[in-house]
Design an enzyme around this catalytic site. Structure first.
Site, PDB file in Angstrom:
ATOM      1  N   GLU A 168       0.836  -1.171  -0.233  1.00 22.11           N
ATOM      2  CA  GLU A 168      -0.031   0.446   0.139  1.00 22.11           C
ATOM      3  C   GLU A 168       1.024   1.315  -0.151  1.00 22.11           C
ATOM      4  O   GLU A 168       0.939   2.187   1.114  1.00 22.11           O
ATOM      5  CB  GLU A 168      -0.714   0.043   1.330  1.00 22.11           C
ATOM      6  N   GLU A 366      -5.424  -8.657   1.052  1.00 17.06           N
ATOM      7  CA  GLU A 366      -5.559  -8.078   2.846  1.00 17.06           C
ATOM      8  C   GLU A 366      -7.674  -7.405   2.516  1.00 17.06           C
ATOM      9  O   GLU A 366      -8.093  -7.332   1.400  1.00 17.06           O
ATOM     10  CB  GLU A 366      -5.109  -6.812   3.140  1.00 17.06           C
TER      11      GLU A 366
HETATM   12  C1  PNW Z   1      -4.178  -1.117   5.591  1.00 18.92           C
HETATM   13  N1  PNW Z   1      -7.612   4.086   4.833  1.00 18.92           N
HETATM   14  O1  PNW Z   1      -4.109   0.054   5.561  1.00 18.92           O
HETATM   15  C2  PNW Z   1      -2.755  -1.593   5.899  1.00 18.92           C
HETATM   16  O2  PNW Z   1      -2.179  -2.832   4.870  1.00 18.92           O
HETATM   17  C3  PNW Z   1      -3.374  -2.708   7.564  1.00 18.92           C
HETATM   18  O3  PNW Z   1      -1.403  -3.019   7.432  1.00 18.92           O
HETATM   19  C4  PNW Z   1      -4.376  -2.027   8.492  1.00 18.92           C
HETATM   20  O4  PNW Z   1      -4.324  -2.896   9.610  1.00 18.92           O
HETATM   21  C5  PNW Z   1      -5.248  -2.476   7.622  1.00 18.92           C
HETATM   22  O5  PNW Z   1      -5.309  -2.336   6.030  1.00 18.92           O
HETATM   23  C6  PNW Z   1      -6.811  -2.026   8.162  1.00 18.92           C
HETATM   24  O6  PNW Z   1      -7.079  -0.551   8.447  1.00 18.92           O
HETATM   25  C7  PNW Z   1      -5.252   1.098   5.496  1.00 18.92           C
HETATM   26  O7  PNW Z   1      -7.388   4.926   5.645  1.00 18.92           O
HETATM   27  C8  PNW Z   1      -4.950   1.777   6.453  1.00 18.92           C
HETATM   28  O8  PNW Z   1      -8.283   4.086   3.583  1.00 18.92           O
HETATM   29  C9  PNW Z   1      -5.913   2.729   6.086  1.00 18.92           C
HETATM   30  C10 PNW Z   1      -6.838   3.074   5.378  1.00 18.92           C
HETATM   31  C11 PNW Z   1      -6.615   2.118   3.685  1.00 18.92           C
HETATM   32  C12 PNW Z   1      -5.654   0.082   4.946  1.00 18.92           C
END
Ligand code: PNW
Length: 460
Positions: A168, A366
């Site tokens: 990401e 994920e």
């Molecule tokens: C992902 N957003 O993070 C990550 O790859 C993980 O480490 C994390 O724990 C998981 O999703 C759950 O949050 C994100 O705000 C964090 O768009 C924030 C966003 C998207 C993905």
């Protein structure tokens, strides 16, 4: 509730995912250096309750136990990340043998249990020493990343075939440097753009290095594209807002990685910030290095409209470069504990879009949901909402595969409840519950449901 078991073709890979800083703990052991997430989480006000990854799930000391849980669930694969500061404490130079030895043991334990390791080189824990030299805002970090990749793939490439460069990069670039809710916590639109470009450059530099050290590697990157919806009665201005947000979330990576160029109009939309000179000759060729598959992480769709004349923009999306006149509009219920919309149809749409953009096999690396889980008196963790989320998303993906999408696998986020970044330990995404006082793991009902789906795909 629909209890039918979704059916995927033979060979479909069922896995679960984690990330180093979110589960390992042991932040000062065996020569690990400091990362930007150690710094950020120790800064007052940056994480919920001041939580840090110092102990987390103590996975660093519990590999055999955690792999036994994976085996109990019947997982085909386990996606984890390597902590760069365990391998190079300050991000440069020789590899730390003790750091490599930890991942070496993990890989052997997985292979011994018949579980395929799927390794991500960077899931957000940049060595602080590199941040002190400008971090992702500098081009130099791309070469440091390629050196780091050589160390890790050199040590594990005889047993690990599945290599992912970055997790990401959108979050690293824009949550970290523009919106400021992730490390290093900066709030500058241009920094986000520069960081995105340098992250992609680091990826592109690492791809040939991975192939050199592991000739039969399957190399990928994991993105977090989002389906962008406008309001139902969208005006032309709303449709332009959707286009801008789609570029700022999706096109900014799909373009350089898979089409060798930033999307049409993107550099015009950000012309007030840059003349584009951060893109050097040859960069786009480096960035668009051939990959073997694409990882897609998805949780929820984006909903936006044009900000009405004279109004103050709603939400954070207007902070993104090129999206200055954009409002976030309310998600459609029901929402998860994160406040995120649960839309399996949007998930299917973005997976199909991603497959079209990259022209490669795709893995959902994920997907999952957070709820306020508790251990009940019977000792179980009943999480019907997560069971339902899992069923809906797997069903939508199974339909997509049946309709011809080249989707090869699914990884639940997450194997364990863990350090959910700025939200600390309040938000539980695991299919396995973790009691942070005792470190006791309890497979949740959703974990059992996932195991049931996996078992149904096993030969008699
Ligand atoms: C992902 N957003 O993070 C990550 O790859 C993980 O480490 C994390 O724990 C998981 O999703 C759950 O949050 C994100 O705000 C964090 O768009 C924030 C966003 C998207 C993905």
């Amino acid at each position: 509730m629909d209890e039918r078991i979704p059916t995927f073709p033979d060979g479909f890979l069922f896995g679960a995912a984690t990330a180093s800083y979110q589960i390992e703990g042991a932040v000062k052991e065996d020569g690990r250096g400091q990362s930007i997430w150690d710094t950020f989480s120790a800064t007052p006000g940056k994480t919920e309750n001041g939580d840090t990854g110092e102990v987390a799930c103590d996975h660093y000391h519990r590999v055999p136990e955690d792999v036994a849980i994976m085996r109990e669930l019947g997982l085909d694969a386990y996606r984890f990340s390597v902590a760069w500061p365990r391998i190079q404490a300050d991000g440069t130079g020789a590899a730390n043998p003790l750091g490599l030895a930890f991942y070496d043991r993990l890989v052997d334990e997985l292979l011994g249990a018949g579980i395929r390791p799927v390794v991500t080189l960077y899931h957000w824990d940049l060595p602080q020493a590199l941040e002190d030299r400008g971090g992702w805002r500098t081009r130099e970090v791309a070469d440091r990343f390629a050196d780091y990749a050589a160390h890790v793939v050199g040590a594990l490439g005889d047993r690990v075939r599945n290599w992912t460069t970055l997790n990401e990069p959108w979050c690293s670039a824009f949550l970290g440097h523009t919106i400021g809710v992730h490390a290093p916590g900066h709030t500058d639109p241009m920094e986000g753009l520069l960081s995105a470009h340098h992250l992609m450059l680091a990826h592109g530099r690492a791809v040939p290095v991975i192939r050199e050290h592991c000739p039969d590697a399957e190399v990928s990157i994991t993105l977090n594209p989002s389906q962008v919806h406008g309001p139902e009665d969208a005006t032309e201005a709303d449709l332009d807002a959707v286009r801008r947000v789609d570029n700022a979330l999706n096109g900014v990576f799909f373009g350089p990685l898979f089409h060798g160029a930033y999307p049409d109009g993107y550099l015009d939309d950000v012309a007030h910030l840059t003349d584009g000179s951060f893109v050097h000759d040859g960069d786009l060729e480096t960035i668009s290095a051939r990959l073997d598959n694409l990882g897609v992480n998805n949780y929820f769709p984006a909903r936006v409209r044009a900000t009405p004349e004279g109004a103050t923009p709603e939400g954070n999306t207007h902070l993104l470069p090129g999206c200055e006149q954009v409002d976030e509009i309310p998600p459609h219920p029901p929402l998860t504990a994160m406040g995120w919309e649960q839309s399996a149809p949007s998930h299917r749409m973005i997976v199909e879009r991603s497959a079209r953009e990259c022209g490669l096999p795709v893995y959902v690396t994920e997907n999952g949901s957070a709820w306020d889980d508790v251990v009940s008196e019977d000792g179980a963790v009943h999480d019907p909402e997560r069971v339902d989320y899992l069923r809906q998303h797997l069903a939508a993906l199974a339909d997509s595969v049946a309709a011809g999408t080249d989707l090869r696998g699914y990884f639940a986020w997450s194997l364990l409840d863990n350090f959910e970044w700025a939200y600390g330990y309040d938000k539980r995404f695991g299919i396995v519950h973790v009691d942070y006082d005792t470190q006791v793991r309890t497979v949740k009902d959703s974990g059992r449901e996932y195991a049931r789906v996996i078992a149904a795909h096993r030969p008699e």
